[in-house]
Design a protein around this motif. Structure first.
Motif, PDB file in Angstrom:
ATOM      1  N   SER A  32      24.292  46.351  43.697  1.00 13.86           N
ATOM      2  CA  SER A  32      24.940  46.393  45.011  1.00 13.86           C
ATOM      3  C   SER A  32      26.346  45.781  44.945  1.00 13.86           C
ATOM      4  CB  SER A  32      24.093  45.648  46.040  1.00 13.86           C
ATOM      5  OG  SER A  32      23.960  44.291  45.669  1.00 13.86           O
ATOM      6  N   VAL A  33      26.769  45.348  43.774  1.00 14.01           N
ATOM      7  CA  VAL A  33      28.083  44.727  43.585  1.00 14.01           C
ATOM      8  C   VAL A  33      29.200  45.744  43.779  1.00 14.01           C
ATOM      9  CG1 VAL A  33      29.586  43.597  41.900  1.00 14.01           C
ATOM     10  CG2 VAL A  33      27.195  42.949  42.061  1.00 14.01           C
ATOM     11  N   ALA A  34      29.048  46.917  43.199  1.00 16.31           N
ATOM     12  CA  ALA A  34      30.064  47.974  43.257  1.00 16.31           C
ATOM     13  C   ALA A  34      29.400  49.285  42.856  1.00 16.31           C
ATOM     14  CB  ALA A  34      31.211  47.651  42.305  1.00 16.31           C
ATOM     15  N   ASP A  35      30.116  50.373  43.077  1.00 21.39           N
ATOM     16  CA  ASP A  35      29.625  51.672  42.613  1.00 21.39           C
ATOM     17  C   ASP A  35      30.020  51.904  41.153  1.00 21.39           C
ATOM     18  OD1 ASP A  35      28.589  52.189  45.120  1.00 21.39           O
ATOM     19  OD2 ASP A  35      30.407  53.203  45.805  1.00 21.39           O
ATOM     20  N   TYR A  36      31.206  51.396  40.784  1.00 19.35           N
ATOM     21  CA  TYR A  36      31.727  51.574  39.433  1.00 19.35           C
ATOM     22  C   TYR A  36      32.214  50.231  38.885  1.00 19.35           C
ATOM     23  CZ  TYR A  36      31.925  56.430  40.973  1.00 19.35           C
ATOM     24  OH  TYR A  36      31.610  57.670  41.469  1.00 19.35           O
ATOM     25  N   ILE A  37      31.963  49.998  37.612  1.00 20.18           N
ATOM     26  CA  ILE A  37      32.501  48.846  36.896  1.00 20.18           C
ATOM     27  C   ILE A  37      33.431  49.394  35.828  1.00 20.18           C
ATOM     28  CG2 ILE A  37      31.983  46.902  35.359  1.00 20.18           C
ATOM     29  CD1 ILE A  37      30.941  46.381  38.155  1.00 20.18           C
ATOM     30  N   VAL A  38      34.675  48.913  35.819  1.00 22.45           N
ATOM     31  CA  VAL A  38      35.664  49.318  34.828  1.00 22.45           C
ATOM     32  C   VAL A  38      36.011  48.092  34.000  1.00 22.45           C
ATOM     33  CG1 VAL A  38      37.994  50.224  34.460  1.00 22.45           C
ATOM     34  CG2 VAL A  38      36.590  51.114  36.344  1.00 22.45           C
ATOM     35  N   ILE A  39      36.025  48.265  32.684  1.00 20.18           N
ATOM     36  CA  ILE A  39      36.374  47.178  31.769  1.00 20.18           C
ATOM     37  C   ILE A  39      37.495  47.674  30.870  1.00 20.18           C
ATOM     38  CG2 ILE A  39      35.527  45.566  30.018  1.00 20.18           C
ATOM     39  CD1 ILE A  39      32.643  46.348  31.054  1.00 20.18           C
ATOM     40  N   GLY A  40      38.535  46.863  30.727  1.00 19.96           N
ATOM     41  CA  GLY A  40      39.646  47.227  29.858  1.00 19.96           C
ATOM     42  C   GLY A  40      40.144  46.012  29.104  1.00 19.96           C
ATOM     43  N   THR A  41      40.682  46.256  27.914  1.00 15.23           N
ATOM     44  CA  THR A  41      41.187  45.176  27.070  1.00 15.23           C
ATOM     45  C   THR A  41      42.706  45.122  27.124  1.00 15.23           C
ATOM     46  OG1 THR A  41      39.306  45.416  25.578  1.00 15.23           O
ATOM     47  CG2 THR A  41      41.219  44.241  24.715  1.00 15.23           C
ATOM     48  N   ALA A  42      43.226  43.917  27.348  1.00 16.13           N
ATOM     49  CA  ALA A  42      44.661  43.655  27.300  1.00 16.13           C
ATOM     50  C   ALA A  42      44.973  42.984  25.965  1.00 16.13           C
ATOM     51  CB  ALA A  42      45.070  42.749  28.450  1.00 16.13           C
ATOM     52  N   THR A  43      46.178  43.171  25.479  1.00 11.47           N
ATOM     53  CA  THR A  43      46.549  42.612  24.181  1.00 11.47           C
ATOM     54  C   THR A  43      46.888  41.129  24.244  1.00 11.47           C
ATOM     55  OG1 THR A  43      48.839  43.315  24.519  1.00 11.47           O
ATOM     56  CG2 THR A  43      47.388  44.837  23.319  1.00 11.47           C
ATOM     57  N   SER A  44      47.144  40.618  25.454  1.00  9.43           N
ATOM     58  CA  SER A  44      47.499  39.203  25.623  1.00  9.43           C
ATOM     59  C   SER A  44      47.370  38.837  27.101  1.00  9.43           C
ATOM     60  CB  SER A  44      48.943  38.961  25.170  1.00  9.43           C
ATOM     61  OG  SER A  44      49.829  39.691  26.015  1.00  9.43           O
ATOM     62  N   TRP A  77      41.028  36.678  31.593  1.00  9.61           N
ATOM     63  CA  TRP A  77      40.059  37.578  32.212  1.00  9.61           C
ATOM     64  C   TRP A  77      40.414  37.655  33.686  1.00  9.61           C
ATOM     65  CZ3 TRP A  77      34.037  36.669  32.083  1.00  9.61           C
ATOM     66  CH2 TRP A  77      33.393  37.697  32.765  1.00  9.61           C
ATOM     67  N   ILE A  78      40.839  38.811  34.126  1.00  9.82           N
ATOM     68  CA  ILE A  78      41.219  39.038  35.515  1.00  9.82           C
ATOM     69  C   ILE A  78      40.223  40.025  36.121  1.00  9.82           C
ATOM     70  CG2 ILE A  78      43.018  39.905  37.070  1.00  9.82           C
ATOM     71  CD1 ILE A  78      45.057  39.108  34.864  1.00  9.82           C
ATOM     72  N   CYS A  79      39.722  39.692  37.286  1.00 15.27           N
ATOM     73  CA  CYS A  79      38.776  40.553  37.990  1.00 15.27           C
ATOM     74  C   CYS A  79      39.410  41.014  39.297  1.00 15.27           C
ATOM     75  CB  CYS A  79      37.474  39.813  38.255  1.00 15.27           C
ATOM     76  SG  CYS A  79      36.229  40.837  39.035  1.00 15.27           S
ATOM     77  N   LEU A  80      39.457  42.328  39.490  1.00 14.88           N
ATOM     78  CA  LEU A  80      40.006  42.921  40.698  1.00 14.88           C
ATOM     79  C   LEU A  80      38.880  43.669  41.410  1.00 14.88           C
ATOM     80  CD1 LEU A  80      43.129  44.479  38.955  1.00 14.88           C
ATOM     81  CD2 LEU A  80      43.048  42.316  40.185  1.00 14.88           C
ATOM     82  N   ASP A  81      38.574  43.247  42.623  1.00 16.88           N
ATOM     83  CA  ASP A  81      37.472  43.841  43.379  1.00 16.88           C
ATOM     84  C   ASP A  81      38.031  44.763  44.452  1.00 16.88           C
ATOM     85  OD1 ASP A  81      35.303  44.465  44.967  1.00 16.88           O
ATOM     86  OD2 ASP A  81      34.712  42.387  45.347  1.00 16.88           O
ATOM     87  N   PHE A  82      37.871  46.066  44.228  1.00 17.48           N
ATOM     88  CA  PHE A  82      38.312  47.060  45.203  1.00 17.48           C
ATOM     89  C   PHE A  82      37.144  47.604  46.015  1.00 17.48           C
ATOM     90  CE2 PHE A  82      41.713  47.066  42.067  1.00 17.48           C
ATOM     91  CZ  PHE A  82      42.831  46.993  42.881  1.00 17.48           C
ATOM     92  N   GLY A  83      36.076  46.842  46.114  1.00 17.81           N
ATOM     93  CA  GLY A  83      34.909  47.267  46.877  1.00 17.81           C
ATOM     94  C   GLY A  83      34.024  48.189  46.068  1.00 17.81           C
ATOM     95  N   GLU A  84      34.329  49.452  46.076  1.00 21.51           N
ATOM     96  CA  GLU A  84      33.513  50.408  45.329  1.00 21.51           C
ATOM     97  C   GLU A  84      33.793  50.375  43.826  1.00 21.51           C
ATOM     98  OE1 GLU A  84      36.017  54.517  45.956  1.00 21.51           O
ATOM     99  OE2 GLU A  84      34.923  53.697  47.664  1.00 21.51           O
ATOM    100  N   VAL A  87      37.127  45.961  38.672  1.00 19.83           N
ATOM    101  CA  VAL A  87      37.898  46.091  37.440  1.00 19.83           C
ATOM    102  C   VAL A  87      37.937  44.744  36.722  1.00 19.83           C
ATOM    103  CG1 VAL A  87      40.133  46.702  36.430  1.00 19.83           C
ATOM    104  CG2 VAL A  87      39.334  47.880  38.504  1.00 19.83           C
ATOM    105  N   HIS A  88      37.563  44.754  35.451  1.00 17.91           N
ATOM    106  CA  HIS A  88      37.634  43.565  34.606  1.00 17.91           C
ATOM    107  C   HIS A  88      38.681  43.821  33.524  1.00 17.91           C
ATOM    108  CE1 HIS A  88      33.977  41.699  36.216  1.00 17.91           C
ATOM    109  NE2 HIS A  88      33.511  42.934  36.303  1.00 17.91           N
TER     110      HIS A  88
END
Length: 114
Positions: A32-44, A77-84, A87-88
């Motif tokens: 129930s947290v979100a419909d989609y979870i997106v994970i991406g890697t940053a270089t720094s 580690w940045i988490c952006l919550d757009f509801g549905e 993004v990590h």
């Protein structure tokens, strides 16, 4: 499956900012947290912040605002919550250590644009 408009915009923006190893999972059937979870890697850490800034600015221009933002400006580690869509953005060490794919990896994976 839910409307993918916000997900597709986010994925496009992440690809444009050279986010590495992007994965997206459809988690609505099990969370129930979100419909989609997106994970991406940053270089720094600066790259993670630049990605987050870019994503927030471009989605705001499309009238999509986050419900919450955690870690921006001072974290690898940045988490952006757009509801549905949640993004990590993580640096490589954090992504390997926390291994979020172990939690969501059994869920349907979404295609990532080239």
């Amino acid at each position: 499956m839910k409307d993918r408009t916000t997900l597709d915009l986010i994925l496009k923006e992440l690809v444009e900012r050279k986010t590495e190893d992007i994965t997206a999972h459809y988690v609505a059937p099990v969370s129930s947290v979100a419909d989609y979870i997106v994970i991406g890697t940053a270089t720094s850490e600066p790259h993670a912040n630049a990605i987050a800034d870019y994503l927030l600015e471009n989605l705001k221009a499309k009238k999509i605002k986050p419900f919450a933002v955690e870690g921006q400006g001072s974290s690898r580690w940045i988490c952006l919550d757009f509801g549905e869509v949640m993004v990590h953005l993580m640096c490589k060490q954090e992504r390997e250590y926390y291994n979020l794919e172990a939690i969501w990896g059994g869920c349907e994976k979404m295609a990532i644009p080239e």
